[in-house]
Design a protein around this motif. Structure first.
Motif, PDB file in Angstrom:
ATOM      1  N   PHE A 176       0.823  -1.213   0.000  1.00  0.00           N
ATOM      2  CA  PHE A 176       0.000   0.000   0.000  1.00  0.00           C
ATOM      3  C   PHE A 176       0.859   1.267   0.000  1.00  0.00           C
ATOM      4  O   PHE A 176       0.583   2.225  -0.713  1.00  0.00           O
ATOM      5  CB  PHE A 176      -0.932  -0.018   1.225  1.00  0.00           C
ATOM      6  N   VAL A 177       1.929   1.254   0.817  1.00  0.00           N
ATOM      7  CA  VAL A 177       2.762   2.462   0.895  1.00  0.00           C
ATOM      8  C   VAL A 177       3.864   2.468  -0.174  1.00  0.00           C
ATOM      9  O   VAL A 177       4.608   3.448  -0.302  1.00  0.00           O
ATOM     10  CB  VAL A 177       3.386   2.674   2.304  1.00  0.00           C
ATOM     11  N   GLY A 178       3.959   1.380  -0.907  1.00  0.00           N
ATOM     12  CA  GLY A 178       4.899   1.340  -2.031  1.00  0.00           C
ATOM     13  C   GLY A 178       6.356   1.255  -1.627  1.00  0.00           C
ATOM     14  O   GLY A 178       7.239   1.675  -2.365  1.00  0.00           O
ATOM     15  N   GLN A 179       6.615   0.711  -0.447  1.00  0.00           N
ATOM     16  CA  GLN A 179       8.014   0.485  -0.054  1.00  0.00           C
ATOM     17  C   GLN A 179       8.107  -0.626   0.983  1.00  0.00           C
ATOM     18  O   GLN A 179       7.128  -0.926   1.667  1.00  0.00           O
ATOM     19  CB  GLN A 179       8.650   1.778   0.490  1.00  0.00           C
ATOM     20  N   THR A 180       9.287  -1.230   1.072  1.00  0.00           N
ATOM     21  CA  THR A 180       9.456  -2.324   2.035  1.00  0.00           C
ATOM     22  C   THR A 180       9.693  -1.707   3.404  1.00  0.00           C
ATOM     23  O   THR A 180      10.820  -1.640   3.882  1.00  0.00           O
ATOM     24  CB  THR A 180      10.656  -3.213   1.651  1.00  0.00           C
ATOM     25  N   TYR A 181       8.619  -1.249   4.024  1.00  0.00           N
ATOM     26  CA  TYR A 181       8.774  -0.586   5.313  1.00  0.00           C
ATOM     27  C   TYR A 181       8.908  -1.601   6.450  1.00  0.00           C
ATOM     28  O   TYR A 181       9.885  -1.590   7.187  1.00  0.00           O
ATOM     29  CB  TYR A 181       7.605   0.378   5.578  1.00  0.00           C
ATOM     30  N   PHE A 182       7.916  -2.477   6.580  1.00  0.00           N
ATOM     31  CA  PHE A 182       7.985  -3.458   7.667  1.00  0.00           C
ATOM     32  C   PHE A 182       8.907  -4.611   7.279  1.00  0.00           C
ATOM     33  O   PHE A 182       8.918  -5.044   6.121  1.00  0.00           O
ATOM     34  CB  PHE A 182       6.599  -4.019   7.993  1.00  0.00           C
ATOM     35  N   VAL A 183       9.641  -5.076   8.260  1.00  0.00           N
ATOM     36  CA  VAL A 183      10.497  -6.258   8.070  1.00  0.00           C
ATOM     37  C   VAL A 183       9.599  -7.492   8.092  1.00  0.00           C
ATOM     38  O   VAL A 183       8.659  -7.562   8.890  1.00  0.00           O
ATOM     39  CB  VAL A 183      11.528  -6.328   9.230  1.00  0.00           C
ATOM     40  N   MET A 184       9.862  -8.463   7.218  1.00  0.00           N
ATOM     41  CA  MET A 184       9.087  -9.713   7.234  1.00  0.00           C
ATOM     42  C   MET A 184       9.578 -10.579   8.404  1.00  0.00           C
ATOM     43  O   MET A 184      10.711 -11.047   8.385  1.00  0.00           O
ATOM     44  CB  MET A 184       9.369 -10.510   5.955  1.00  0.00           C
ATOM     45  N   PRO A 185       8.760 -10.771   9.420  1.00  0.00           N
ATOM     46  CA  PRO A 185       9.243 -11.553  10.564  1.00  0.00           C
ATOM     47  C   PRO A 185       9.236 -13.057  10.261  1.00  0.00           C
ATOM     48  O   PRO A 185       8.366 -13.542   9.534  1.00  0.00           O
ATOM     49  CB  PRO A 185       8.204 -11.237  11.647  1.00  0.00           C
ATOM     50  N   GLU A 186      10.218 -13.726  10.810  1.00  0.00           N
ATOM     51  CA  GLU A 186      10.268 -15.187  10.638  1.00  0.00           C
ATOM     52  C   GLU A 186      10.092 -15.867  11.983  1.00  0.00           C
ATOM     53  O   GLU A 186      10.663 -15.421  12.981  1.00  0.00           O
ATOM     54  CB  GLU A 186      11.642 -15.606  10.109  1.00  0.00           C
ATOM     55  N   ALA A 187       9.337 -16.961  11.969  1.00  0.00           N
ATOM     56  CA  ALA A 187       9.180 -17.722  13.216  1.00  0.00           C
ATOM     57  C   ALA A 187      10.488 -18.441  13.507  1.00  0.00           C
ATOM     58  O   ALA A 187      11.189 -18.843  12.579  1.00  0.00           O
ATOM     59  CB  ALA A 187       8.063 -18.735  13.061  1.00  0.00           C
ATOM     60  N   LEU A 188      10.805 -18.552  14.751  1.00  0.00           N
ATOM     61  CA  LEU A 188      11.990 -19.303  15.154  1.00  0.00           C
ATOM     62  C   LEU A 188      11.488 -20.489  15.969  1.00  0.00           C
ATOM     63  O   LEU A 188      11.192 -20.353  17.150  1.00  0.00           O
ATOM     64  CB  LEU A 188      12.854 -18.379  16.021  1.00  0.00           C
ATOM     65  N   TYR A 189      11.319 -21.604  15.282  1.00  0.00           N
ATOM     66  CA  TYR A 189      10.845 -22.793  15.997  1.00  0.00           C
ATOM     67  C   TYR A 189      12.062 -23.522  16.532  1.00  0.00           C
ATOM     68  O   TYR A 189      12.783 -24.158  15.766  1.00  0.00           O
ATOM     69  CB  TYR A 189      10.082 -23.733  15.067  1.00  0.00           C
ATOM     70  N   THR A 190      12.275 -23.381  17.806  1.00  0.00           N
ATOM     71  CA  THR A 190      13.449 -24.068  18.356  1.00  0.00           C
ATOM     72  C   THR A 190      12.999 -25.447  18.803  1.00  0.00           C
ATOM     73  O   THR A 190      11.852 -25.636  19.210  1.00  0.00           O
ATOM     74  CB  THR A 190      14.050 -23.272  19.540  1.00  0.00           C
ATOM     75  N   GLU A 191      13.913 -26.366  18.688  1.00  0.00           N
ATOM     76  CA  GLU A 191      13.669 -27.739  19.122  1.00  0.00           C
ATOM     77  C   GLU A 191      13.204 -27.688  20.576  1.00  0.00           C
ATOM     78  O   GLU A 191      13.924 -27.194  21.439  1.00  0.00           O
ATOM     79  CB  GLU A 191      15.008 -28.478  19.025  1.00  0.00           C
ATOM     80  N   SER A 192      11.992 -28.110  20.850  1.00  0.00           N
ATOM     81  CA  SER A 192      11.604 -28.077  22.255  1.00  0.00           C
ATOM     82  C   SER A 192      10.796 -29.309  22.602  1.00  0.00           C
ATOM     83  O   SER A 192      10.009 -29.803  21.801  1.00  0.00           O
ATOM     84  CB  SER A 192      10.811 -26.798  22.566  1.00  0.00           C
ATOM     85  N   PRO A 193      11.027 -29.829  23.783  1.00  0.00           N
ATOM     86  CA  PRO A 193      10.338 -31.057  24.174  1.00  0.00           C
ATOM     87  C   PRO A 193       8.858 -30.792  24.409  1.00  0.00           C
ATOM     88  O   PRO A 193       8.484 -29.693  24.817  1.00  0.00           O
ATOM     89  CB  PRO A 193      11.023 -31.427  25.487  1.00  0.00           C
ATOM     90  N   ASN A 194       8.073 -31.799  24.125  1.00  0.00           N
ATOM     91  CA  ASN A 194       6.647 -31.685  24.360  1.00  0.00           C
ATOM     92  C   ASN A 194       6.361 -32.279  25.743  1.00  0.00           C
ATOM     93  O   ASN A 194       6.381 -33.484  25.922  1.00  0.00           O
ATOM     94  CB  ASN A 194       5.941 -32.460  23.242  1.00  0.00           C
ATOM     95  N   ILE A 195       6.124 -31.423  26.699  1.00  0.00           N
ATOM     96  CA  ILE A 195       5.932 -31.895  28.075  1.00  0.00           C
ATOM     97  C   ILE A 195       4.447 -32.184  28.312  1.00  0.00           C
ATOM     98  O   ILE A 195       3.597 -31.337  28.034  1.00  0.00           O
ATOM     99  CB  ILE A 195       6.407 -30.827  29.098  1.00  0.00           C
ATOM    100  N   ARG A 196       4.164 -33.378  28.820  1.00  0.00           N
ATOM    101  CA  ARG A 196       2.772 -33.772  29.055  1.00  0.00           C
ATOM    102  C   ARG A 196       2.434 -33.605  30.536  1.00  0.00           C
ATOM    103  O   ARG A 196       3.324 -33.489  31.385  1.00  0.00           O
ATOM    104  CB  ARG A 196       2.540 -35.251  28.666  1.00  0.00           C
ATOM    105  N   SER A 197       1.148 -33.651  30.816  1.00  0.00           N
ATOM    106  CA  SER A 197       0.713 -33.602  32.215  1.00  0.00           C
ATOM    107  C   SER A 197       1.142 -34.896  32.898  1.00  0.00           C
ATOM    108  O   SER A 197       0.968 -35.983  32.333  1.00  0.00           O
ATOM    109  CB  SER A 197      -0.819 -33.475  32.251  1.00  0.00           C
ATOM    110  N   THR A 198       1.690 -34.795  34.115  1.00  0.00           N
ATOM    111  CA  THR A 198       2.078 -36.033  34.801  1.00  0.00           C
ATOM    112  C   THR A 198       0.830 -36.768  35.318  1.00  0.00           C
ATOM    113  O   THR A 198       0.839 -37.978  35.476  1.00  0.00           O
ATOM    114  CB  THR A 198       3.024 -35.730  35.991  1.00  0.00           C
TER     115      THR A 198
END
Ligand code: AMP
Ligand code: TRP
Length: 337
Positions: free
Chosen positions: A170-192
């Motif tokens: 709309f504004v005709g320029q790359t104003y906002f940076v395209m954010p990227e998700a950072l999916y870090t390896e993380s364990p899936n913790i369940r309810s004990t």
């Protein structure tokens, strides 16, 4: 080269549990050595669902103190409502987002169903529908390159990128940076208490282990962990036992202890009582320094609050700069009063 920008936020909805810690907060701490990080406690998001006024304010500070206690640097922390420009940018971005994209969001569908549970007369707020746009504002206002989040947030991240793109077009320029998700390896913790569901606060007290529980409570919760549901055919570990191993590994028991217990399991000589004992003691060792740090912070709460107000005010400067630029770009008035 300037450091890349990292931004993530967490809702003040109650105690931090092991799932939050290993799934998100630990990464917050680790990322600080590589990037310029900002972490928000997002209280504007927390009012999109029915809530208790006093509890919200308590939970906001409590989460701040907990994050500080586990190693998030206070200068990287802010409270969202102390940076009201998030809401202002949220309003503007609303005009760059189609309603249909919001009604389609999985989290909106899930949460709007749960609003009506419990028989209390209530309604689905427009805020709940609009929540992902405010999230986009949280991210775009700091021109974040990376956003560490769980996989459950990928739809919201994608929408943030779409909004940024539409705005830039709309504004005709790359104003906002395209954010990227950072999916870090993380364990899936369940309810004990019920290893078939993930550890979470919404299921009730026995379904999560708080980072700040006293050792006797942790011992009790681990001791009563369910170990025999689901498949237990000798070849596949039952979900409860697997969860205890996941917690043990995450709590960084020396690889030898972990390996020995796993060997015992494979040989059929593992006594679950022994496994539980090791898991509980390792957790307690991991959590003790956090608990001590939190006690220190609580002993001088006033000072901690002042530090966070100061860091929020510094972080706000960046948000204000973005708002000024955005208003200029789209034809709104800009006057410095
Ligand atoms: P919540 O406020 O419970 O939705 O969680 C905040 C953050 O913690 C999110 O980024 C989740 O991905 C993460 N998280 C919550 N529960 C777990 C869990 N049981 N295992 C791993 N990560 C989790
Ligand atoms: N929606 C996120 C959650 O439910 C919290 C959040 C709000 C967030 N704003 C954000 C996460 C910005 C990352 C970036 O967990």
């Amino acid at each position: 080269m300037p450091l890349k920008q990292v931004l993530s936020c967490i809702q003040p909805t109650g105690e931090v549990h092991l799932g939050n810690y290993f799934g998100a907060v630990k990464n917050y701490v680790d990322l600080q050595s590589k990037y310029e990080c900002k972490y928000g406690v997002v209280d504007y998001h927390a009012i999109t669902m029915p809530y208790d006024i006093k509890k919200l304010r308590y939970n906001t500070w409590d989460l701040i103190f907990s994050l500080m206690a586990v190693g998030v640097q206070p200068e990287n922390l802010f409270v969202q409502s102390l940076v009201p420009e998030h809401a202002e940018l949220g309003w503007i971005l609303n005009c760059f987002c189609a309603v249909g994209r919001l009604t389609n969001m999985t989290q909106y569908k899930d949460k709007s169903l749960s609003v009506n549970q419990g028989g209390k007369e209530t309604y689905i707020s427009a805020g709940l529908l609009d929540y992902p746009v405010l999230q986009a504002a949280d991210i775009l206002i700091y021109k974040a390159d990376f956003v560490p989040v769980g996989k459950d947030q990928s739809q919201h991240l994608e929408l943030s990128r779409e909004i940024a793109q539409r705005f830039n077009h709309f504004v005709g320029q790359t104003y906002f940076v395209m954010p990227e998700a950072l999916y870090t390896e993380s364990p899936n913790i369940r309810s004990t208490a019920d290893p078939l569901r993930k550890m979470s606060k919404s299921a009730g007290e026995k379904h999560y282990i708080s980072l700040f529980s006293e050792p006797p409570r942790i011992r009790k919760q681990i001791k009563s962990a369910v170990t025999d549901v689901g498949t237990n055919d000798g070849e596949h570990m039952s979900p409860g036992v697997a969860n205890l191993f996941v917690i043990l590994k995450a709590a960084s028991a020396t690889s030898e202890i972990y390996k020995n217990l796993l060997d015992d399991y494979k040989n059929g000589t593992l006594r679950y009582g022994d496994l539980k004992h090791v898991v509980a003691e390792n957790l307690i060792d991991l959590l003790l320094p956090f608990q001590e740090k939190k006690k220190e912070i609580l002993a001088d709460k006033k000072r901690a609050k002042e530090r966070i107000k100061a860091s929020s005010s510094i972080i706000r400067k960046k948000a204000q700069e973005t708002i000024r630029e955005v208003k200029d770009l789209i034809g709104l008035l800009n006057v410095r009063f």
